[in-house]
Enzyme design. Structure first.
Site, PDB file in Angstrom:
ATOM      1  N   LYS A 197       0.857  -1.186   0.000  1.00 48.02           N
ATOM      2  CA  LYS A 197       0.000   0.000   0.000  1.00 48.02           C
ATOM      3  C   LYS A 197       0.890   1.231   0.000  1.00 48.02           C
ATOM      4  CE  LYS A 197      -4.486   0.802   0.270  1.00 48.02           C
ATOM      5  NZ  LYS A 197      -5.632  -0.076  -0.017  1.00 48.02           N
ATOM      6  N   ASP A 229      -7.088   4.321  -4.335  1.00 45.60           N
ATOM      7  CA  ASP A 229      -7.732   4.175  -3.024  1.00 45.60           C
ATOM      8  C   ASP A 229      -8.355   5.553  -2.776  1.00 45.60           C
ATOM      9  OD1 ASP A 229      -7.720   2.097  -0.606  1.00 45.60           O
ATOM     10  OD2 ASP A 229      -7.503   4.059   0.301  1.00 45.60           O
TER      11      ASP A 229
END
Ligand code: GLU
Length: 441
Positions: A123, A163
């Site tokens: 991430k 995201d």
């Protein structure tokens, strides 16, 4: 034993409260696994799993439209690559810090394993706030961000996606800069691309659609369906909107959604076409949607006050707490499916579980987004592009598989209906097998 390991993780990662929360939730679920297989503790598997393989932190300088210089911080945490190259989104939001990126990367590792696709977990993101910034400013930021990040990426190494705060526009600017620096048209290095230039059909719908498929599968285990159910969703971005769209397709009525300014309620159902126009095309506020649709707008309220049978928290972490959960239970909620990552606090989860509410944790319920990213990578690798119908059919099949895997795993460990235990144990078993097979690295 587990407490001791957790204590060491706390001390090694001071101040990272979201990361601690995500780790503890998994460790707690794994107790029955360690009881059956104590050798796992000797191999320090937990310690290895909780230590990212690599963490990258970098400076991102950029100038705004008036020529003023800004400096943001960029992150990429490459968490685990036992099952495939690092895969996971980028978040651009002022709240981003290392602890948040680590919690997301940790969750992503298990989520990606559950999809059954060959992807590891990672991430990244930045504390950059795209809100109120012009396209040109966002472009310059993305170019600066990629000017450092590109050296760590590659279709066989690390593949970012979107995201919060990162959608098709940002992926476009990031891809353009990657291509320019490397002189390679390497489609598989980013997912969430525009369909015109290597993106997949159904990728923007995938997280929300998959969430509703998962939730419908949970309801099915109790002989229920979505037909006629009132659905309340938090957020009004990509995940929330497409969750409401799929819920409507399956006969439910999405009646409320929210943004940081408040929530809207519309008993006859939210007007999704208008909502897409306001929120996605115009990047506007929900209050503007309410003005145009005539819906009731409640500024600063908690959307969980709205009575419903199905609740889908799809905004951000820790947005549904103990009191919200109690309100939902009082109003007769049957199922809660997490569209966001870790949106329910541990106390909130406890209240829902004790009341017997079906609860689908994010790492299972929202895995449709990353699963479709893996389908995008498949299409890129074969220089192919599939139809919407074919891609959606694959997504539905994957979501049903994830549901069944979590369900049977929970049963195997004597916790029928506990999807938290099922997802954590099944995800762990997959990653652990990959790690053990590949030796101590
Ligand atoms: N950010 C999304 C997630 O949490 C998608 C990641 C991806 O497509 O790589 O799963």
């Amino acid at each position: 034993m587990i407490e001791k390991i957790y204590d060491r993780i706390l001390h090694r990662n001071p101040g990272e409260k979201e990361f601690h929360q995500a780790v503890w939730e998994v460790l707690e679920s794994l107790e029955p696994v360690f009881a059956r297989r104590p050798e796992l503790l000797d191999e320090s598997l937990i310690e290895r799993l909780c230590e990212p393989e690599r963490q990258i932190i970098f400076r991102v300088p950029w100038s705004d439209d008036s020529g003023k210089t800004h400096v943001n911080r960029g992150f990429r945490v490459e968490f685990n690559s036992a099952l495939g190259p690092y895969k996971g989104g980028l978040r651009f939001h002022p709240s981003v810090n290392l602890g948040i990126i680590k919690f997301l990367g940790f969750e992503q590792t298990f989520k990606n394993a559950l999809t059954g696709m060959p992807i590891g977990g990672g991430k990244g993101g930045s504390d950059f706030d795209p809100k109120g910034r012009s396209d040109a400013e966002v472009m310059r930021f993305c170019q600066s961000f990629m000017t450092e990040l590109y050296r760590h990426l590659g279709e066989y190494t690390d593949i970012p996606a979107g995201d919060i705060g990162v959608g098709e526009r940002e992926i476009g600017y990031l891809f353009g800069q990657y291509r320019r620096i490397t002189n390679r048209w390497e489609a598989g290095v980013l997912t969430g691309k525009g369909v015109l230039w290597g993106g997949s059909q159904a990728r923007s719908e995938a997280t929300g659609y998959g969430l509703v498929v998962f939730t419908a599968e949970m309801l099915k285990t109790r002989g229920e369906s979505l037909e006629g159910k009132r659905v309340v969703v938090s957020g009004s971005g990509n995940v929330a909107i497409h969750a409401m769209e799929k819920a409507r397709q399956l006969g439910a009525v999405p009646i409320a959604c929210s943004d940081s300014g408040g929530y809207v309620v519309e008993e006859k159902g939210i007007d999704l076409e208008l909502l897409k126009e306001v929120k996605l095309a115009e990047r506007g506020r929900l209050s503007a949607y309410a003005e145009r649709s005539g819906a009731r707008f409640v500024p600063d309220g908690r959307v969980w006050e709205v009575p419903c049978e199905v609740a889908l928290p799809s905004a951000t972490q820790n947005e549904l707490d103990r009191d919200d959960a109690a309100t939902l239970v009082r109003n007769g909620v049957l199922a809660v499916g997490e569209g966001a990552n870790m949106p329910t606090t541990p106390e909130g989860v406890r209240v829902l579980r004790e009341a017997g509410v079906l609860f689908g944790p994010g790492k299972a319920a929202n895995a449709g987004g990353v699963a479709t990213s893996a389908l995008e990578m498949q299409q890129n690798a074969s220089r192919d592009s599939w139809t919407f119908e074919h891609t959606e059919a694959r997504l539905t099949e994957i979501m049903r598989h994830i549901h069944d895997l979590c369900h049977t795993t929970a049963e195997r460990y004597g916790r029928p209906g506990d999807y938290v235990a099922g997802a954590n144990i099944a995800g762990f078993e997959l990653v652990e097998r990959g790690m053990v097979a590949q030796g101590l690295i």
